[in-house]
Design a protein around this motif. Structure first.
Motif, PDB file in Angstrom:
ATOM      1  N   MET A   1       0.862  -1.181   0.000  1.00 29.21           N
ATOM      2  CA  MET A   1       0.000   0.000   0.000  1.00 29.21           C
ATOM      3  C   MET A   1       0.894   1.224   0.000  1.00 29.21           C
ATOM      4  O   MET A   1       1.966   1.213   0.595  1.00 29.21           O
ATOM      5  CB  MET A   1      -0.889   0.009   1.247  1.00 29.21           C
ATOM      6  CG  MET A   1      -1.829  -1.162   1.320  1.00 29.21           C
ATOM      7  SD  MET A   1      -2.965  -1.108   2.710  1.00 29.21           S
ATOM      8  CE  MET A   1      -1.895  -0.799   4.083  1.00 29.21           C
ATOM      9  N   GLY A   2       0.456   2.255  -0.678  1.00 27.37           N
ATOM     10  CA  GLY A   2       1.204   3.501  -0.706  1.00 27.37           C
ATOM     11  C   GLY A   2       0.595   4.460  -1.706  1.00 27.37           C
ATOM     12  O   GLY A   2      -0.365   4.123  -2.413  1.00 27.37           O
ATOM     13  N   THR A   3       1.170   5.642  -1.786  1.00 29.25           N
ATOM     14  CA  THR A   3       0.685   6.683  -2.695  1.00 29.25           C
ATOM     15  C   THR A   3       1.454   6.609  -4.008  1.00 29.25           C
ATOM     16  O   THR A   3       2.686   6.673  -4.012  1.00 29.25           O
ATOM     17  CB  THR A   3       0.864   8.070  -2.053  1.00 29.25           C
ATOM     18  OG1 THR A   3       0.199   8.074  -0.789  1.00 29.25           O
ATOM     19  CG2 THR A   3       0.289   9.154  -2.943  1.00 29.25           C
ATOM     20  N   LEU A   4       0.731   6.468  -5.121  1.00 30.04           N
ATOM     21  CA  LEU A   4       1.367   6.384  -6.437  1.00 30.04           C
ATOM     22  C   LEU A   4       1.949   7.745  -6.810  1.00 30.04           C
ATOM     23  O   LEU A   4       1.226   8.735  -6.882  1.00 30.04           O
ATOM     24  CB  LEU A   4       0.361   5.943  -7.501  1.00 30.04           C
ATOM     25  CG  LEU A   4       0.930   5.775  -8.909  1.00 30.04           C
ATOM     26  CD1 LEU A   4       1.944   4.629  -8.949  1.00 30.04           C
ATOM     27  CD2 LEU A   4      -0.182   5.532  -9.910  1.00 30.04           C
ATOM     28  N   ARG A   5       3.247   7.790  -7.022  1.00 28.81           N
ATOM     29  CA  ARG A   5       3.912   9.038  -7.400  1.00 28.81           C
ATOM     30  C   ARG A   5       4.368   9.049  -8.853  1.00 28.81           C
ATOM     31  O   ARG A   5       4.482  10.113  -9.459  1.00 28.81           O
ATOM     32  CB  ARG A   5       5.117   9.300  -6.490  1.00 28.81           C
ATOM     33  CG  ARG A   5       4.745   9.602  -5.074  1.00 28.81           C
ATOM     34  CD  ARG A   5       3.939  10.885  -5.017  1.00 28.81           C
ATOM     35  NE  ARG A   5       3.566  11.170  -3.638  1.00 28.81           N
ATOM     36  CZ  ARG A   5       2.502  11.840  -3.279  1.00 28.81           C
ATOM     37  NH1 ARG A   5       1.689  12.311  -4.186  1.00 28.81           N
ATOM     38  NH2 ARG A   5       2.242  12.047  -2.018  1.00 28.81           N
ATOM     39  N   SER A   6       4.653   7.875  -9.426  1.00 27.13           N
ATOM     40  CA  SER A   6       5.110   7.837 -10.809  1.00 27.13           C
ATOM     41  C   SER A   6       4.893   6.433 -11.373  1.00 27.13           C
ATOM     42  O   SER A   6       4.770   5.464 -10.622  1.00 27.13           O
ATOM     43  CB  SER A   6       6.602   8.195 -10.863  1.00 27.13           C
ATOM     44  OG  SER A   6       7.045   8.263 -12.193  1.00 27.13           O
ATOM     45  N   PHE A   7       4.827   6.355 -12.721  1.00 28.01           N
ATOM     46  CA  PHE A   7       4.695   5.070 -13.403  1.00 28.01           C
ATOM     47  C   PHE A   7       5.182   5.255 -14.834  1.00 28.01           C
ATOM     48  O   PHE A   7       5.406   6.373 -15.290  1.00 28.01           O
ATOM     49  CB  PHE A   7       3.243   4.578 -13.383  1.00 28.01           C
ATOM     50  CG  PHE A   7       2.332   5.418 -14.221  1.00 28.01           C
ATOM     51  CD1 PHE A   7       2.067   5.073 -15.532  1.00 28.01           C
ATOM     52  CD2 PHE A   7       1.750   6.571 -13.704  1.00 28.01           C
ATOM     53  CE1 PHE A   7       1.227   5.858 -16.311  1.00 28.01           C
ATOM     54  CE2 PHE A   7       0.923   7.356 -14.471  1.00 28.01           C
ATOM     55  CZ  PHE A   7       0.657   6.995 -15.774  1.00 28.01           C
TER      56      PHE A   7
END
Length: 128
Positions: free
Chosen positions: A34-40
């Motif tokens: 779980m975490g906050t998506l910052r880049s992809f």
């Protein structure tokens, strides 16, 4: 009624709509992050900020902090947004320490291995 161009369709099916949102990522090996998506990128490689691994054994769970975490896209099975307004787990779940959850994982793994060993020993019996 507005017309959606091809680039709009691409954005709606990409991870762009999940940027800066809290996600649950299920990996091929069964881990749940779980975490906050910052880049992809186009391969679904992703960067999670404030990531943690949620480990669940029976009715016990622990969130093990990982910090900034890079996930290789080929390991991703499922990505979903977490609803921050709702309780994530049923009320009967018990939060335990990292040490306790690792101990519970070990017990669970040993029990599973024992069942597998017993099954192999009993294969010579034909119950059909």
């Amino acid at each position: 009624m507005s017309w959606a161009g091809p680039e709009d369709i691409y954005l709606s099916t990409s991870l762009a709509s999940y940027l800066d949102r809290k996600l649950l990522v299920l990996l091929r090996d069964g881990r749940k992050l779980m975490g906050t998506l910052r880049s992809f990128d186009q391969f679904a490689n992703a960067v999670l900020e404030g990531a943690c691994e949620r480990v669940i054994v029976g009715e016990q769970y622990c969130d093990i902090p990982l910090g900034l975490y890079v996930i290789r896209g080929e390991n991703v099975v499922l990505i979903g947004e977490l609803d921050t307004e709702r309780e994530e787990l049923p009320p009967h779940m018990i939060r335990v320490s990292e040490t306790e959850i690792k101990r519970a994982q070990k017990v669970e793994r040993e029990a599973s291995e024992l069942r597998g060993t017993m099954r192999k020993r009993m294969e010579f019996l034909d119950f059909d």
